[in-house]
Structure formats: structure tokens, C-alpha cells
Design an enzyme around this catalytic site. Structure first.
Site, PDB file in Angstrom:
ATOM      1  N   ASN A  10      32.582  47.428  46.950  1.00  0.00           N
ATOM      2  CA  ASN A  10      31.463  47.271  46.010  1.00  0.00           C
ATOM      3  C   ASN A  10      30.242  46.868  46.832  1.00  0.00           C
ATOM      4  OD1 ASN A  10      29.650  46.530  44.049  1.00  0.00           O
ATOM      5  ND2 ASN A  10      30.759  44.685  43.407  1.00  0.00           N
ATOM      6  N   LYS A  12      27.302  46.516  45.853  1.00  0.00           N
ATOM      7  CA  LYS A  12      26.309  45.763  45.064  1.00  0.00           C
ATOM      8  C   LYS A  12      24.904  46.359  45.287  1.00  0.00           C
ATOM      9  CE  LYS A  12      29.240  41.770  45.610  1.00  0.00           C
ATOM     10  NZ  LYS A  12      29.432  40.388  45.211  1.00  0.00           N
ATOM     11  N   HIS A  93      31.898  43.359  35.837  1.00  0.00           N
ATOM     12  CA  HIS A  93      31.796  42.475  37.009  1.00  0.00           C
ATOM     13  C   HIS A  93      31.077  41.191  36.589  1.00  0.00           C
ATOM     14  CE1 HIS A  93      30.726  40.969  40.967  1.00  0.00           C
ATOM     15  NE2 HIS A  93      31.588  41.813  41.486  1.00  0.00           N
ATOM     16  N   GLU A  95      28.910  39.479  38.007  1.00  0.00           N
ATOM     17  CA  GLU A  95      27.457  39.478  38.249  1.00  0.00           C
ATOM     18  C   GLU A  95      26.716  40.216  37.133  1.00  0.00           C
ATOM     19  OE1 GLU A  95      27.527  40.912  42.303  1.00  0.00           O
ATOM     20  OE2 GLU A  95      28.413  39.017  42.952  1.00  0.00           O
ATOM     21  N   GLU A 168      38.943  38.778  39.689  1.00  0.00           N
ATOM     22  CA  GLU A 168      37.957  38.236  40.622  1.00  0.00           C
ATOM     23  C   GLU A 168      37.495  36.869  40.145  1.00  0.00           C
ATOM     24  OE1 GLU A 168      35.924  41.625  42.965  1.00  0.00           O
ATOM     25  OE2 GLU A 168      34.749  41.199  41.184  1.00  0.00           O
ATOM     26  N   GLY A 174      31.895  36.117  47.152  1.00  0.00           N
ATOM     27  CA  GLY A 174      30.789  35.897  48.074  1.00  0.00           C
ATOM     28  C   GLY A 174      30.718  34.501  48.661  1.00  0.00           C
ATOM     29  N   SER A 214      36.104  37.345  48.351  1.00  0.00           N
ATOM     30  CA  SER A 214      36.178  36.940  49.754  1.00  0.00           C
ATOM     31  C   SER A 214      37.393  37.503  50.487  1.00  0.00           C
ATOM     32  CB  SER A 214      36.108  35.415  49.864  1.00  0.00           C
ATOM     33  OG  SER A 214      34.850  34.945  49.400  1.00  0.00           O
TER      34      SER A 214
HETATM   35  C1  PEP Z   1      32.813  41.455  44.503  1.00  0.00           C
HETATM   36  O1  PEP Z   1      31.642  41.234  44.272  1.00  0.00           O
HETATM   37  O2  PEP Z   1      33.423  42.258  43.793  1.00  0.00           O
HETATM   38  C2  PEP Z   1      33.455  40.752  45.603  1.00  0.00           C
HETATM   39  C3  PEP Z   1      34.744  40.662  45.596  1.00  0.00           C
HETATM   40  O3  PEP Z   1      32.616  40.220  46.570  1.00  0.00           O
HETATM   41  P1  PEP Z   1      33.072  39.495  47.949  1.00  0.00           P
HETATM   42  O4  PEP Z   1      34.179  40.342  48.542  1.00  0.00           O
HETATM   43  O5  PEP Z   1      31.847  39.496  48.779  1.00  0.00           O
HETATM   44  O6  PEP Z   1      33.564  38.147  47.581  1.00  0.00           O
END
Ligand code: PEP
Length: 257
Positions: A10, A12, A93, A95, A168, A174, A214
Site C-alpha cells: 500500500n 498510500k 483502511h 486512514e 491492521e 507506521g 509495521s
Molecule cells: C498500512 O498502512 O496498511 C500499513 C500496514 O502500514 P505500515 O506497514 O507502514 O505499518
């Protein structure tokens, strides 16, 4: 049926055409790891350019509108992202839920639109740190997922091929701090049980459940060893071919990582 691990990047709101070389490198590397299904969800503007060149990886969108078209300035429909070359869409998601106030009902409507446009759906769910610390993570995620997925009778017949879930935890996205393997194991087990309740034993057992938050090359191996982890949704570490394919390698063959 055992499905191949599914590793989805992803990007983003990262990436201009300068990033196409990274997508090419990911596509080339994916051709050497056929035991893993690798996919990228770049910003809308890069869907078509990446799709046009990709030989191995699938390309997807990070969101779509819930309606087919109309007076929605700045929005993009499921049919439009499919037309640009997307074969899947990430929905719900955290976000999007936080930045755009997306509710479970809206996410459910988007999923209906995405399936109708022929897309696969990666449905995200996950609790906040406050919810986890209060002991309510499992109840929250079960309720969020049940309310975000369309009812079983509105899902495509081949749902196990068209739907996958991404757990998630918001506090792991992040931050550099992934959930523990115990927490992932517990939540993925709960999600599996919910899918069986909602979709029936056959379909419910087959839908892949990804972990996201992460994931990096150095923790991927341990995460993929957790029961019911069918792959990963990767943010930051998907931005370079080196780190993203390090994760794919861990999924491809534990002995190689
Ligand atoms: C995400 O935004 O879907 C995600 C898992 O981000 P990160 O791997 O940077 O934690």
C-alpha cells in the site's frame, strides 16, 4: 484449497512517475517468487502506468467511491479504477476511516460497488490502542468487520477468490511496532471464526486473512509462521523493491529468509 501467500504493498500517498522504476523492480522480483502472490496499490495516478508494464504483479486501488458515477467532484468509482487496470481495491483502511470519516456502512456500500465492478476487495479492520488497552479489541474488530462486509447473500459466489481481510491494528501502522505474534494469532483466529459464521464453513475457511502494521523483512518470517496469517498488507516497507521483496521472500520460502 491452500492459497498462495498474498503480499500487498500500500503506497498510500507516495509516488510520482519517478517511482515507476521501483514498481518495475518489484515486478521483476515477483517473477522469481511465484510461490507468492505479489500486488501493489499505488496512488490512483500510477495505477495505469504500472498496470501497463507489469507482467507479474496485480495492481489495485486504495479506495473507490460507493456510487457508479455522478456529481462527486474529486471521487473515483470502482468501474473507473478497474478501467485503469486495477483488479482489486483496499477498503476500510483506518486512514480512510480517520481522515475521511468513513463509517462501516459506507465501507460496506463501497464493497458492494467494488464487487459489482468485478474487483477483488481487501477489507481492512483493526482497533485503536485505547480499545486494545481496555480489553475490547476482539469485540471491536468482530463488530467492525461484520458491519463493513456486505451481507453473505450479496457477496459474489466465488467469495474466497474475491475477498480477503486485512487485520491492521491502528497502533501498529507506521509506528515500527508490529503486534505480537500472540496478539495476531488470537485476532486472526477470531476473524476466521467470524468468517465461518458469516459465510459458512467452506467459504469462511478459505478467505485469506492478511496482517498489516509495521511488517518488515526482519519480522515477516515470524509473522508468517502464525496460524491463519495468509499474507501481509505492507505500507512503508513496500516503497522499495528491496524491503518489499524481502518480505515476499520470507513468505515464499521460510528456509530462504
Ligand atoms: C498500512 O498502512 O496498511 C500499513 C500496514 O502500514 P505500515 O506497514 O507502514 O505499518
Amino acid at each position: 484449497m491452500t492459497r498462495r501467500p498474498y503480499i500487498v504493498g500500500n503506497w498510500k500517498m507516495h509516488g510520482t512517475r519517478a517511482m515507476l522504476s521501483e514498481a518495475r523492480a518489484i515486478d521483476r522480483a515477483a517473477q522469481r517468487h511465484m510461490k507468492v502472490e505479489v500486488a501493489l496499490a499505488p496512488p490512483y495516478t500510477l495505477i495505469h502506468p504500472i498496470h501497463r508494464e507489469a507482467e507479474q504483479i496485480a495492481v489495485g486501488a486504495q479506495d473507490c467511491h460507493h456510487e457508479d458515477g455522478g456529481a462527486h467532484t474529486g471521487d473515483i468509482s470502482a468501474a473507473m479504477v478497474a478501467d485503469a487496470g486495477a483488479s482489486f481495491v483496499i477498503l476500510g483502511h483506518s486512514e480512510r476511516r480517520q481522515d475521511h470519516g468513513e463509517t462501516d456502512a459506507l465501507v460496506r456500500a463501497k464493497a458492494g460497488a467494488a464487487f459489482a465492478a468485478g474487483l477483488r476487495v481487501i477489507m481492512c479492520c483493526g482497533e485503536s490502542l485505547q480499545t486494545r488497552e481496555s480489553g475490547g479489541a476482539v469485540a471491536f474488530v468482530r463488530a467492525q468487520l461484520a458491519a463493513s462486509l456486505p451481507p453473505a447473500d450479496q457477496l459474489p459466489a466465488e467469495v474466497a477468490d474475491r475477498l480477503c481481510i486485512a487485520y491492521e491494528p491502528i497502533w501498529a501502522i507506521g509506528t515500527g511496532v508490529a503486534a505480537t505474534t500472540d496478539d495476531i494469532s488470537e485476532m486472526h483466529g477470531e476473524i476466521r471464526a467470524l468468517l465461518v459464521e458469516l459465510l459458512g464453513a467452506d467459504h469462511g475457511a478459505e478467505v485469506r486473512i492478511l496482517y498489516g502494521g509495521s511488517v518488515k523483512p526482519d519480522n515477516a518470517h515470524a509473522i508468517f509462521a502464525v496460524p491463519e496469517v495468509g499474507g501481509a498488507l505492507v505500507g512503508g516497507a513496500s516503497l522499495t523493491a528491496d524491503s518489499f521483496m524481502g518480505i515476499a521472500l520470507a513468505a515464499s520460502d521460510p528456509l530462504e529468509s
